[in-house]
Design a protein around this motif. Structure first.
Motif, PDB file in Angstrom:
ATOM      1  N   VAL A  39       0.814  -1.213   0.000  1.00 22.93           N
ATOM      2  CA  VAL A  39       0.000   0.000   0.000  1.00 22.93           C
ATOM      3  C   VAL A  39       0.850   1.267   0.000  1.00 22.93           C
ATOM      4  N   VAL A  40       1.842   1.331   0.885  1.00 23.10           N
ATOM      5  CA  VAL A  40       2.642   2.556   0.987  1.00 23.10           C
ATOM      6  C   VAL A  40       3.343   2.840  -0.337  1.00 23.10           C
ATOM      7  N   GLU A  41       3.910   1.808  -0.955  1.00 22.20           N
ATOM      8  CA  GLU A  41       4.583   1.985  -2.242  1.00 22.20           C
ATOM      9  C   GLU A  41       3.593   2.411  -3.323  1.00 22.20           C
ATOM     10  N   MET A  42       2.399   1.815  -3.320  1.00 16.99           N
ATOM     11  CA  MET A  42       1.388   2.190  -4.305  1.00 16.99           C
ATOM     12  C   MET A  42       0.983   3.656  -4.156  1.00 16.99           C
ATOM     13  N   VAL A  43       0.799   4.072  -2.916  1.00 16.35           N
ATOM     14  CA  VAL A  43       0.336   5.434  -2.690  1.00 16.35           C
ATOM     15  C   VAL A  43       1.428   6.447  -3.027  1.00 16.35           C
ATOM     16  N   LYS A  44       2.674   6.107  -2.739  1.00 17.63           N
ATOM     17  CA  LYS A  44       3.772   6.985  -3.150  1.00 17.63           C
ATOM     18  C   LYS A  44       3.776   7.143  -4.673  1.00 17.63           C
ATOM     19  N   ALA A  45       3.578   6.035  -5.380  1.00 20.99           N
ATOM     20  CA  ALA A  45       3.521   6.093  -6.844  1.00 20.99           C
ATOM     21  C   ALA A  45       2.338   6.926  -7.306  1.00 20.99           C
ATOM     22  N   ALA A  46       1.192   6.752  -6.667  1.00 19.50           N
ATOM     23  CA  ALA A  46      -0.006   7.519  -7.032  1.00 19.50           C
ATOM     24  C   ALA A  46       0.219   9.013  -6.818  1.00 19.50           C
ATOM     25  N   THR A  47       0.883   9.359  -5.726  1.00 17.48           N
ATOM     26  CA  THR A  47       1.144  10.768  -5.447  1.00 17.48           C
ATOM     27  C   THR A  47       2.072  11.365  -6.495  1.00 17.48           C
ATOM     28  N   GLY A  48       3.106  10.608  -6.884  1.00 15.13           N
ATOM     29  CA  GLY A  48       4.000  11.084  -7.936  1.00 15.13           C
ATOM     30  C   GLY A  48       3.274  11.286  -9.252  1.00 15.13           C
ATOM     31  N   MET A  49       2.382  10.366  -9.584  1.00 15.30           N
ATOM     32  CA  MET A  49       1.596  10.513 -10.813  1.00 15.30           C
ATOM     33  C   MET A  49       0.698  11.738 -10.741  1.00 15.30           C
ATOM     34  N   LEU A  50       0.099  11.982  -9.568  1.00 13.35           N
ATOM     35  CA  LEU A  50      -0.775  13.147  -9.419  1.00 13.35           C
ATOM     36  C   LEU A  50       0.024  14.438  -9.568  1.00 13.35           C
ATOM     37  N   LEU A  51       1.195  14.504  -8.982  1.00 16.82           N
ATOM     38  CA  LEU A  51       2.011  15.715  -9.101  1.00 16.82           C
ATOM     39  C   LEU A  51       2.390  15.971 -10.558  1.00 16.82           C
ATOM     40  N   ASP A  52       2.638  14.902 -11.314  1.00 23.73           N
ATOM     41  CA  ASP A  52       2.903  15.068 -12.750  1.00 23.73           C
ATOM     42  C   ASP A  52       1.682  15.639 -13.462  1.00 23.73           C
ATOM     43  N   LEU A  53       0.510  15.112 -13.148  1.00 24.85           N
ATOM     44  CA  LEU A  53      -0.716  15.597 -13.791  1.00 24.85           C
ATOM     45  C   LEU A  53      -0.971  17.065 -13.456  1.00 24.85           C
ATOM     46  N   ILE A  54      -0.763  17.432 -12.201  1.00 28.19           N
ATOM     47  CA  ILE A  54      -0.986  18.821 -11.794  1.00 28.19           C
ATOM     48  C   ILE A  54      -0.033  19.757 -12.529  1.00 28.19           C
ATOM     49  N   ALA A  55       1.211  19.291 -12.724  1.00 24.66           N
ATOM     50  CA  ALA A  55       2.213  20.119 -13.402  1.00 24.66           C
ATOM     51  C   ALA A  55       2.067  20.105 -14.908  1.00 24.66           C
ATOM     52  N   GLY A  56       1.101  19.346 -15.426  1.00 26.77           N
ATOM     53  CA  GLY A  56       0.895  19.275 -16.869  1.00 26.77           C
ATOM     54  C   GLY A  56       1.822  18.309 -17.572  1.00 26.77           C
ATOM     55  N   ARG A  57       2.499  17.470 -16.794  1.00 28.50           N
ATOM     56  CA  ARG A  57       3.384  16.475 -17.398  1.00 28.50           C
ATOM     57  C   ARG A  57       2.597  15.186 -17.642  1.00 28.50           C
ATOM     58  N   PRO A  58       2.794  14.540 -18.777  1.00 24.74           N
ATOM     59  CA  PRO A  58       2.070  13.295 -19.039  1.00 24.74           C
ATOM     60  C   PRO A  58       2.590  12.168 -18.152  1.00 24.74           C
ATOM     61  N   VAL A  59       1.697  11.315 -17.682  1.00 25.89           N
ATOM     62  CA  VAL A  59       2.119  10.125 -16.945  1.00 25.89           C
ATOM     63  C   VAL A  59       2.476   9.043 -17.955  1.00 25.89           C
ATOM     64  N   LYS A  60       3.441   8.206 -17.603  1.00 26.69           N
ATOM     65  CA  LYS A  60       3.921   7.188 -18.544  1.00 26.69           C
ATOM     66  C   LYS A  60       2.847   6.165 -18.873  1.00 26.69           C
ATOM     67  N   GLU A  61       2.000   5.869 -17.904  1.00 25.49           N
ATOM     68  CA  GLU A  61       0.943   4.885 -18.121  1.00 25.49           C
ATOM     69  C   GLU A  61      -0.234   5.244 -17.226  1.00 25.49           C
TER      70      GLU A  61
END
Length: 338
Positions: free
Chosen positions: A301-323
């Motif tokens: 769970v902790v690893e998944m949520v860290k990944a989810a947070t990184g993906m969200l920060l990319d989306l907020i910054a307008g960067r595309p997520v890899k998948e």
């Protein structure tokens, strides 16, 4: 010690940097239309003066709140008692630690539809959202699809669309792994305590259990449903023993439900694993405290949520997520219950 009245102002930053007030403001709030030289001068002035931007004023310029929401459409007591949810909160907090972003926790009131949460997300109070423990009837998936707000789900959404970004563990494979472990142990009358079927994790873990039994040519009729909590697991175990007294093993779709099942088995005079073997799912602390210690499936769970947070920060910054979907592999953790 500085006081509020002596705190450095934007005008002082601009004067120290040798730039206009508007240039200083743009440099502090994202650097739009600011030369590298001016940006460096403003950065140096901010550091020298100890200037802290006014968050409200900054949001007017950037249209950003510098806040993200963790959406948990569950009663607040579940946050304190459910290791999955507490692990989710730890993961988000750890991922945000290096940033200046604030975390807003949105939880559902008892018997409340998620409409209040949806309205909050649409009102511009946050820059993005991480959504976990969602249920089919919450309509959070529809709200995300209808809104420009960046969002990432922890757990597979019911709606299979590339526009919904999520992280998850392979729950189908996790259910298979748990059931195969019991099959390899020689057990042949394997029941399951499934989770609520308005949640994809429960649906997928049940599918994995069915698939493993189907491959072995064994019946899959011994099913009782719980709520991912210990009390629900205990009630489901009572039901299974009453309806299927011949069962020799149980796959519980969460460790909390397995804990409840162990209590019932002990009260009914069934030894574990002598009479009935038990395998859980999560490995978030509960498995190590039961007697006997649970064999379980790792839910990272902790690893998944860290990944989810990184993906969200990319989306907020307008960067595309890899998948749009990142799925973690489950792992069997051996205990003494099988």
């Amino acid at each position: 010690m500085s006081t509020l009245s002596s705190a450095p102002t934007l005008d002082e930053v601009a004067q120290t940097a040798g730039v206009s007030r508007s240039t200083a403001s743009r440099a502090i709030n994202g650097g739009l239309r600011v030369s590298p030289e001016a940006q460096a001068a403003v950065d140096a002035a901010v550091l020298q003066l100890g200037y802290t931007p006014n968050r409200a004023a900054r949001s007017l310029v950037t249209r950003r709140t510098d806040s993200i929401a963790l959406v948990v459409p569950e009663p607040d007591e579940r946050i304190l008692t459910d290791p999955f949810l507490s692990g989710t909160l730890r993961g988000v907090s750890a991922a945000l630690a290096p940033t200046d972003l604030q975390l807003v926790l949105l939880i559902a009131r008892p018997d409340e539809h998620a409409g209040r949460i949806v309205r909050y997300l649409r009102s511009g109070h946050v820059d993005g959202a991480i959504i976990t423990s969602h249920h089919r009837e919450d309509d959070l998936e529809g709200a995300v699809l209808a809104s420009p707000l960046p969002a990432v789900f922890v757990g597979r959404p019911f709606t299979a669309m590339d526009d919904l970004v999520y992280v998850d563990v392979d729950n189908v494979e996790g259910g298979r792994i748990a059931t195969r472990r019991l099959l390899d142990g020689g057990y042949r009358r394997i029941a399951t305590i499934a989770g609520p079927q308005d949640m994809t994790a429960a649906v997928d873990r049940l599918a994995g259990w069915r698939a493993a039994l189907g491959s072995a040519g064994l019946p899959d009729d011994a099913i009782a449903y719980g709520d991912f909590a210990a009390a629900g697991g205990a009630a489901a175990m009572e039901e299974l023993l009453d309806r299927h007294p011949d069962i020799d093993a149980v796959f519980a779709a969460s460790d909390l439900m397995a804990e409840g099942a162990l209590r019932v088995l002990r009260a009914r005079g069934r030894s574990v694993p002598g009479d009935v073997a038990v395998v859980g799912f999560d490995n978030l602390g509960v498995a190590a405290t039961t007697s006997p210690a649970l064999t379980t499936v790792q839910n990272p769970v902790v690893e998944m949520v860290k990944a989810a947070t990184g993906m969200l920060l990319d989306l907020i910054a307008g960067r595309p997520v890899k998948e749009s979907a990142r799925v973690f592999s489950p792992e069997l953790i051996r205990g003494a219950s099988d």
